[in-house]
Design an enzyme around this catalytic site. Structure first.
Site, short mmCIF file in Angstrom:
data_model
loop_
_atom_site.label_atom_id
_atom_site.label_comp_id
_atom_site.label_asym_id
_atom_site.label_seq_id
_atom_site.Cartn_x
_atom_site.Cartn_y
_atom_site.Cartn_z
N ILE A 1 70.30 -13.84 48.24
CA ILE A 1 71.64 -13.72 47.93
C ILE A 1 72.48 -13.54 49.25
O ILE A 1 71.92 -13.46 50.33
CB ILE A 1 71.87 -12.38 47.28
CG1 ILE A 1 71.45 -11.10 47.81
CG2 ILE A 1 71.39 -12.74 45.73
CD1 ILE A 1 71.88 -9.81 47.30
N ASP B 1 63.82 4.58 55.13
CA ASP B 1 63.42 5.65 56.44
C ASP B 1 63.48 6.83 55.90
O ASP B 1 63.74 7.92 56.58
CB ASP B 1 64.80 5.42 57.45
CG ASP B 1 64.17 5.78 58.94
OD1 ASP B 1 63.09 5.95 59.00
OD2 ASP B 1 65.28 6.16 59.52
N GLY C 1 63.66 -12.02 42.55
CA GLY C 1 63.26 -13.35 43.09
C GLY C 1 64.23 -14.08 43.55
O GLY C 1 64.29 -15.29 43.24
N VAL C 2 65.32 -13.64 44.13
CA VAL C 2 66.52 -14.38 44.46
C VAL C 2 66.96 -13.95 45.96
O VAL C 2 66.64 -13.03 46.59
CB VAL C 2 67.80 -13.93 43.80
CG1 VAL C 2 67.52 -14.85 42.20
CG2 VAL C 2 68.43 -12.71 43.72
N ASN D 1 67.41 14.18 66.88
CA ASN D 1 68.05 14.84 65.46
C ASN D 1 67.50 14.08 64.29
O ASN D 1 67.99 14.59 63.15
CB ASN D 1 69.73 14.46 65.39
CG ASN D 1 70.56 15.59 66.09
OD1 ASN D 1 70.98 15.55 67.04
ND2 ASN D 1 70.61 16.91 65.41
N SER D 2 67.02 13.01 64.34
CA SER D 2 66.28 12.17 63.35
C SER D 2 65.56 12.97 62.47
O SER D 2 64.77 13.82 62.81
CB SER D 2 65.26 10.96 63.57
OG SER D 2 66.30 9.70 64.03
N HIS E 1 60.76 6.66 60.52
CA HIS E 1 60.73 6.40 62.07
C HIS E 1 60.13 7.43 62.81
O HIS E 1 59.57 7.10 63.98
CB HIS E 1 62.03 5.73 62.54
CG HIS E 1 62.97 6.58 62.93
ND1 HIS E 1 64.05 6.68 62.11
CD2 HIS E 1 63.12 7.19 63.94
CE1 HIS E 1 64.98 7.38 62.70
NE2 HIS E 1 64.43 7.88 63.92
#
Length: 518
Positions: free
Chosen positions: A317, A187, A314-315, A257-258, A157
């Site tokens: 949940i 990220d 392919g579920v 700080n990212s 980001h």
């Protein structure tokens, strides 16, 4: 989904904030540095004792050996960098210098163009102005060097949407950086600058990291280079709903700080500072870092191919709650509830069904529901994997071939809801439900073997969130094939206990607990 019975997470007032900062915000904050950055002192009390140890006089600070981070900062600090990004925006260029200065003033401090006397607000509408692309500062963040030949790691980001990335080293040298690759799901981003002989960090072992251990962060909060903060590890494998189980700390992390490193007392990077928990928008004592082992695996793929390949089965949940686990006969509330199976997917081909609870994947336990996407995502597409599922009171083993997860932004069209049934309805007063049979054509369209359709819901069923159009696939761990069978199953339930129903709405299924009327 907004419906009450389909909600798998509680709504809270928490705000998970990315620790990035725009330069406009940094400018505003910088005006009040004197009041905002008042010095604070941290103290550490002696450990609690019992017996004779409790009567011993508390040792002095020197005797307790309070941590000194100076050597760590000298060791790792040179490998931490400041990252600035710019984007190009369309602005109107005027022949009048005073007008240019006024335009810049309004853009910098208010983010809007200066009002024009003739009422024209869009740039470029005056005869003496022309459109041009001008680089504008868009944000600041942090990063760290991972190899001496100029590879760096930061948050995705931090560089998202940037047209130019500037890296400033600890020795004040600046370089234009190339974004090698960025993965929004975790990220993590990898950058490259044209430099050699650079100081680089060492990666630590996250498995050895202990809750309560001292850690430090180095970064550029509010664009203040080489700022050091310290704290302890508050928790490990903290789930915030993301693909990565975070390291939680009480290290002060603020906008800017990212992308900076989280460092242990051995001078090793154990995480990438990424998010904060906040109600105010600023640091409130809880910060989150991406574990470096997870980030390192992502970075290796980004360096080699520029993208990240993940597995999928392919579920859809959801969480297995304690109440549902008890009603199904599960020893404990663990596993991932299968709410839906994509047609033609690896899970569909393997025989996975809505209502199954996946308890193990490829030999690894699925303790929490979001363990499953992490395990599947880390599996190489094309690999065979064994699944252990809990289905209607018994354990079942399945095998599937993992497929590749689609790139971000790829969405599949949803299927239509079930068509209305014209069959005669059966009323079940004890649950407040009226149900009807499904035709063979409806079952083929919905790709289900049985089930009944709810035509009306009130009383206990309405309180549980059921509504007209829902499909009931099982009652108390028994499959439902018809309205008559549904009536028979309900007649055998213990009215003193909640009964579980596997209910499908649209694409997805969920277990619902209903307390019968006595």
């Amino acid at each position: 989904m907004p419906d009450r019975f389909l909600s798998s997470r509680r709504t809270t007032s928490r705000r998970w904030l990315l620790a990035g900062v725009s330069l406009a915000a940094a400018t505003t904050i910088g005006l009040s540095l004197t009041s905002h950055f008042s010095a604070t002192a941290q103290s550490s009390g002696p450990p609690m004792g019992t017996g004779q140890a409790a009567a011993v006089t508390a040792p002095s600070a020197a005797q307790r050996g309070l941590p000194d981070f100076a050597d760590l900062v000298e060791q790792v600090g040179p490998a931490v960098v400041n990252i600035r990004t710019t984007t190009k925006t369309q602005v109107a260029r005027s022949d009048n210098p005073a007008d240019e200065e006024m335009q810049e003033f309004f853009r910098r401090f208010f983010g809007v163009p200066v009002p024009r006397p003739d009422g024209q607000q869009r740039r470029g509408q005056t005869p003496d102005a022309e459109e041009q692309e001008t680089p504008r500062p868009s944000g600041v963040g942090s990063g760290f060097i991972v190899s001496s030949d100029g590879y760096l790691m930061t948050n995705a980001h931090v560089v998202d949407g940037a047209q130019e990335v500037i890296v400033r080293l600890n020795d004040k040298r600046e370089f234009k950086a190339r974004v090698v690759g960025a993965d929004k799901r975790t990220d993590v981003a990898v950058l490259k600058i044209d430099a050699t002989g650079l100081p680089a960090v060492r990666f630590g072992n996250v498995d050895r990291l202990r809750v309560g251990e001292w850690v430090i962060a180095i970064g550029s909060p509010f664009d203040l280079d080489n700022t050091v903060t310290a704290g302890i590890v508050s928790a490990k494998a903290r789930d915030t709903g993301d693909l990565v189980p975070f390291i939680q700390t009480d290290v002060a992390i603020n906008p800017g700080n990212s992308g900076g490193p989280l460092i242990n007392m051995r001078g090793e990077v154990v995480g990438i500072n990424s998010q904060i928990y906040s109600r105010s928008g600023g640091y409130m004592g809880i910060s989150f870092a991406i574990p470096i082992d997870e980030a390192g695996r992502i970075a290796e793929q980004l360096r080699s191919t520029g993208r990240v390949v993940r597995g999928r089965i392919g579920v859809q949940i959801g969480e297995v709650t304690r109440e549902v686990a008890e009603s199904l006969g599960l020893p404990k509330a663990s596993g991932a509830l299968v709410r839906g199976v994509e047609s033609g997917s690896p899970a569909d081909k393997a025989g996975l069904e809505a209502g199954d609870i996946v308890t193990r994947f490829d030999g690894k336990p699925v303790d929490k529901w979001n363990d499953l996407p992490r395990l599947v995502g880390a599996t190489k597409p094309g690999s065979k994997a064994a699944l252990q599922v809990f289905r209607r009171g018994a354990t079942k083993d399945l095998t599937l071939v993992v497929a590749e997860l689609e790139p971000e932004g790829t969405a599949k069209a949803s299927k239509p809801d079930a068509p209305s049934s014209a069959e005669a309805a059966t009323s079940i007063g004890v649950l407040g439900l009226t149900v009807a049979d499904l035709s063979d054509a409806q079952r083929r369209q919905l790709k289900i073997k049985g089930g009944v359709r709810v035509t009306a819901a009130d009383g206990p069923a309405a309180k549980a969130g059921l509504r007209e159009g829902d499909l009931i696939l099982s009652v108390a761990n028994s499959e439902v094939g018809s309205a008559r069978q549904f009536e028979q199953l309900v007649g055998r339930i213990d009215r003193s206990k909640p009964v579980n129903l596997l209910v499908r709405r649209g694409e997805w299924a969920q277990y619902v607990l209903i307390r019968p009327e006595r």
